[in-house]
Structures are given as C-alpha cells and as structure tokens.
Design a protein around this motif. Structure first.
Motif, PDB file in Angstrom:
ATOM      1  N   THR A  88     101.829  52.676 -16.348  1.00  0.00           N
ATOM      2  CA  THR A  88     102.677  53.626 -17.044  1.00  0.00           C
ATOM      3  C   THR A  88     102.663  54.912 -16.236  1.00  0.00           C
ATOM      4  N   LEU A  89     103.850  55.374 -15.867  1.00  0.00           N
ATOM      5  CA  LEU A  89     103.989  56.548 -15.019  1.00  0.00           C
ATOM      6  C   LEU A  89     104.770  57.630 -15.753  1.00  0.00           C
ATOM      7  N   ARG A  90     104.294  58.855 -15.712  1.00  0.00           N
ATOM      8  CA  ARG A  90     105.064  59.972 -16.260  1.00  0.00           C
ATOM      9  C   ARG A  90     106.090  60.376 -15.220  1.00  0.00           C
ATOM     10  N   THR A  91     107.302  60.639 -15.677  1.00  0.00           N
ATOM     11  CA  THR A  91     108.372  61.035 -14.762  1.00  0.00           C
ATOM     12  C   THR A  91     108.911  62.392 -15.180  1.00  0.00           C
ATOM     13  N   PRO A 128     108.839  61.968 -19.860  1.00  0.00           N
ATOM     14  CA  PRO A 128     109.039  60.595 -20.321  1.00  0.00           C
ATOM     15  C   PRO A 128     108.154  59.632 -19.526  1.00  0.00           C
ATOM     16  N   GLU A 129     107.910  58.460 -20.079  1.00  0.00           N
ATOM     17  CA  GLU A 129     107.032  57.480 -19.440  1.00  0.00           C
ATOM     18  C   GLU A 129     107.791  56.221 -19.065  1.00  0.00           C
ATOM     19  N   LEU A 130     107.637  55.834 -17.811  1.00  0.00           N
ATOM     20  CA  LEU A 130     108.214  54.609 -17.273  1.00  0.00           C
ATOM     21  C   LEU A 130     107.094  53.581 -17.167  1.00  0.00           C
ATOM     22  N   TYR A 131     107.319  52.392 -17.712  1.00  0.00           N
ATOM     23  CA  TYR A 131     106.349  51.309 -17.592  1.00  0.00           C
ATOM     24  C   TYR A 131     106.863  50.350 -16.524  1.00  0.00           C
ATOM     25  N   VAL A 132     105.987  49.988 -15.584  1.00  0.00           N
ATOM     26  CA  VAL A 132     106.351  49.086 -14.496  1.00  0.00           C
ATOM     27  C   VAL A 132     105.380  47.913 -14.486  1.00  0.00           C
ATOM     28  N   GLU A 133     105.942  46.719 -14.514  1.00  0.00           N
ATOM     29  CA  GLU A 133     105.128  45.501 -14.439  1.00  0.00           C
ATOM     30  C   GLU A 133     105.710  44.629 -13.338  1.00  0.00           C
TER      31      GLU A 133
END
Length: 120
Positions: free
Chosen positions: A18-21, A90-95
């Motif tokens: 999970t990355l904050r953007t 906002p938070e981006l989730y990357v899998e």
C-alpha cells in the motif's frame, strides 16, 4: 504505507503493498501489457488488472478514475488512471501475481516504468 508481508489489521500478511500518493496523482503502467479488467470492484474503488509477460498480473486498486478499458493494450509508462483529489494522501494498493499467487511487488516497482529488471 504497508509493506509486502507485513501484518494487516486482520493479522494476515499483506499480499501486496500500500503506497500513499499525492492527491490526484496519475498512475502509470509499470510494464507493457493487456488490461484484463478495468472498473469498479467491491469496496476497492476503481481497479486495473494488467496482464504482463511471464504469467504475471499486476493488480492496482484505489483509483478514483480510469483512462483505460478492459481489453486495451498499454505501454510502460502509459497513464492508467488517477488517484482521488478529495484527500491529501490517497492510498494505492499494488499486488503482483504470478500464476495466480501473490509475489513481492518490490522488484516491479523499484525499476519504474522504463525498468528492464525482471521479477524473480
């Protein structure tokens, strides 16, 4: 931000990162591929699933708007969508998934859109 493998609030290890953007940040494809899904999904906001080389799929969730459609071919660095501008972080989730199972997305994200490093 939540790292791959870190304990989630539910106690299970995180299957992605999970990355904050920045508010309204453009989200770009880290690799060229084919969009296997683009749209709203449950409580995850807009998501993009990008199928790339070697049986890998990248799942990106938390977007507010999309600039691609299911079935589209995209190049590395192409804008897939944007994050919310209604919140300051906002938070981006990357899998990253290989043959259906999650793998560490770190190598995929570290090289950026033009990177040539392959995930192991």
């Amino acid at each position: 931000a939540l790292a791959y493998g870190a304990a989630t609030p539910a106690g299970a290890p995180a299957r992605g990162v999970t990355l904050r953007t920045a508010a309204g940040a453009a989200i770009m494809a880290p690799r060229a591929g084919v969009v296997s899904y683009a749209g709203a999904f449950r409580g995850y906001g807009d998501i993009v699933i990008l199928d790339v080389e070697g049986g890998h799929s990248l799942v990106l969730t938390g977007l507010e708007s999309l600039q691609v459609e299911t079935g589209a071919r995209v190049s590395a660095g192409q804008i897939l969508g944007a994050m919310s501008s209604a919140t300051s972080s906002p938070e981006l989730y990357v899998e990253v998934r290989r043959n259906g199972g999650p793998i560490d997305p770190g190598p995929w994200l570290a090289t950026g859109a033009g990177g040539r490093q392959r995930a192991g």
